[in-house]
Design a protein around this motif. Structure first.
Motif, mmCIF file in Angstrom:
data_model
loop_
_atom_site.group_PDB
_atom_site.id
_atom_site.type_symbol
_atom_site.label_atom_id
_atom_site.label_comp_id
_atom_site.label_asym_id
_atom_site.label_seq_id
_atom_site.Cartn_x
_atom_site.Cartn_y
_atom_site.Cartn_z
ATOM 1 N N PRO A 191 77.886 30.721 60.976
ATOM 2 C CA PRO A 191 78.262 30.796 62.396
ATOM 3 C C PRO A 191 79.437 31.743 62.631
ATOM 4 N N PHE A 192 80.370 31.806 61.661
ATOM 5 C CA PHE A 192 81.499 32.734 61.805
ATOM 6 C C PHE A 192 81.006 34.168 61.936
ATOM 7 N N GLN A 193 80.114 34.572 61.017
ATOM 8 C CA GLN A 193 79.646 35.949 61.031
ATOM 9 C C GLN A 193 78.707 36.235 62.209
ATOM 10 N N VAL A 194 77.943 35.225 62.622
ATOM 11 C CA VAL A 194 77.095 35.410 63.803
ATOM 12 C C VAL A 194 77.974 35.702 65.022
ATOM 13 N N VAL A 195 78.998 34.868 65.227
ATOM 14 C CA VAL A 195 79.924 35.088 66.351
ATOM 15 C C VAL A 195 80.669 36.406 66.163
ATOM 16 N N HIS A 196 81.101 36.665 64.938
ATOM 17 C CA HIS A 196 81.863 37.870 64.619
ATOM 18 C C HIS A 196 81.082 39.145 64.946
ATOM 19 N N PHE A 197 79.885 39.273 64.380
ATOM 20 C CA PHE A 197 79.110 40.502 64.570
ATOM 21 C C PHE A 197 78.608 40.649 66.009
ATOM 22 N N MET A 198 78.157 39.542 66.602
ATOM 23 C CA MET A 198 77.679 39.627 67.973
ATOM 24 C C MET A 198 78.803 40.018 68.927
ATOM 25 N N THR A 199 80.001 39.457 68.709
ATOM 26 C CA THR A 199 81.147 39.807 69.555
ATOM 27 C C THR A 199 81.558 41.257 69.328
ATOM 28 N N TYR A 200 81.589 41.673 68.060
ATOM 29 C CA TYR A 200 81.962 43.055 67.747
ATOM 30 C C TYR A 200 81.007 44.046 68.396
ATOM 31 N N GLU A 201 79.708 43.818 68.219
ATOM 32 C CA GLU A 201 78.719 44.748 68.770
ATOM 33 C C GLU A 201 78.719 44.706 70.297
ATOM 34 N N TRP A 202 78.959 43.523 70.876
ATOM 35 C CA TRP A 202 78.996 43.400 72.342
ATOM 36 C C TRP A 202 80.172 44.189 72.918
#
Length: 332
Positions: A191-202
């Motif tokens: 979940p950390f990386q899902v939130v991390h990458f999605m937030t970064y790309e967004w």
């Protein structure tokens, strides 16, 4: 168009195009791996003292001499009573693990993201899936390093070095000790990386929609993404620290704490619901600059390496055209 011995020849590459814009199709897995390794090592090295403070603050039953009120208080007490070098204990394990772990992490992420997104921006499913797959590979390498690192960071740690720690843990607890927190680590990091990458790309979609090399946008996107993911997954990080250090077991001589449920129950028994958020400030302070450093270094290295590859191809193409153009004249 390039002039070669009086002739105008078409060059197969686009000379005026920003090399960074063509990173997805042109950069290789080796480029991502090298850039990722550099980013991981620098990220963990620079922010390691803050990580040491975070681990100390997550202690279940802190020693009176190691009961800290804040991040600043913890850092000052550690430096005053134990010396500045104490904040770097265990850094060798992290540096040794972060290189290969982050190399595979970013290479895996970029490959899967490119395959699933097919060049389209805003594909959050691709970002989330790539982040999950990259985490599985990353944690397999980093989990043993985390165990050694966190045991070295604890107050009054009995280990003389990373090697001594690894040897002692293996002899007394077996190889399972190095992966006792692996499932919890994945439960936290996915979940950390899902939130991390999605937030970064967004954020990149808004600040840098053309995906050009933009250091400021990489720093902002990385910092915000990392701190957001850190706050969301904080309780799981506390459980992971307990499973790695087995602190309660060392104090009460009970059987080893195994698994998420046992860790949660132990934390709640000792400190209540607040125990799951001890060290939150330190973790957010760690993650914001850490992920900002990681992404900015990664994007810079990727840009630099790809630019060198592009320039090398350009020189090679010009030399080939020069030879081809001069061959008919020599034949005359």
């Amino acid at each position: 168009m390039v002039s070669v011995q009086g002739r105008m020849c078409d060059i197969p590459f686009e000379e005026e195009r920003d090399p960074y814009e063509s990173l997805p199709p042109s950069s290789t897995s080796a480029t991502h791996a090298l850039a990722g390794a550099a980013a991981g090592i620098l990220e963990h090295s620079v922010m390691y003292p803050v990580d040491c403070v975070k681990t100390r603050m997550q202690s279940l039953v802190p020693d009176p001499k190691a009961d800290y009120r804040s991040v600043y208080d913890a850092f000052c007490k550690i430096v005053k009573y134990e010396g500045l070098m104490t904040t770097a204990r265990g850094i060798n394990a992290v540096v040794g693990g972060a290189g290969p772990a982050h190399a595979l992490y970013f290479a895996c992420y970029e490959h899967i993201k490119k395959t699933l997104s097919k060049g389209q921006t805003g594909n959050h499913f691709a970002h989330a899936t790539a982040g999950c797959a990259a985490t599985l590979v990353h944690d397999a390498f980093m989990n043993p390093a985390d165990v050694i690192k966190q045991r070295m960071q604890m107050y009054n740690s009995p280990y003389k070095s990373c090697y001594h720690c690894a040897k002692t843990v293996y002899r007394s607890e077996g190889y399972r000790a190095f992966y006792r927190s692996y499932t919890t680590q994945l439960t936290m990091n996915i979940p950390f990386q899902v939130v991390h990458f999605m937030t970064y790309e967004w954020i990149q979609d808004h600040l840098n929609p053309d995906r050009q090399y933009s250091p400021l946008s990489h720093v902002i996107s990385g910092g915000v993404a990392g701190s957001t993911a850190a706050a969301v997954t904080m309780p799981l990080d506390v459980c992971k620290t307990l499973l790695n250090t087995q602190e309660n077991c060392a104090r009460t001589h009970i059987s080893y704490i195994e698994g998420m449920v046992s860790a949660c129950r132990t934390i709640y028994e000792f400190q209540g619901a607040w125990g799951f958020f001890r060290g939150l400030q330190a973790r957010v302070i760690f993650q914001f600059p850490a992920t900002a450093i990681s992404w900015s270094v990664y994007e810079f290295c990727k840009f630099f390496l790809t630019k060198r590859q592009t320039e090398s191809k350009q020189i090679s193409s010009v030399n080939t055209l020069s030879v081809s153009a001069s061959a008919p004249e020599r034949a005359r």
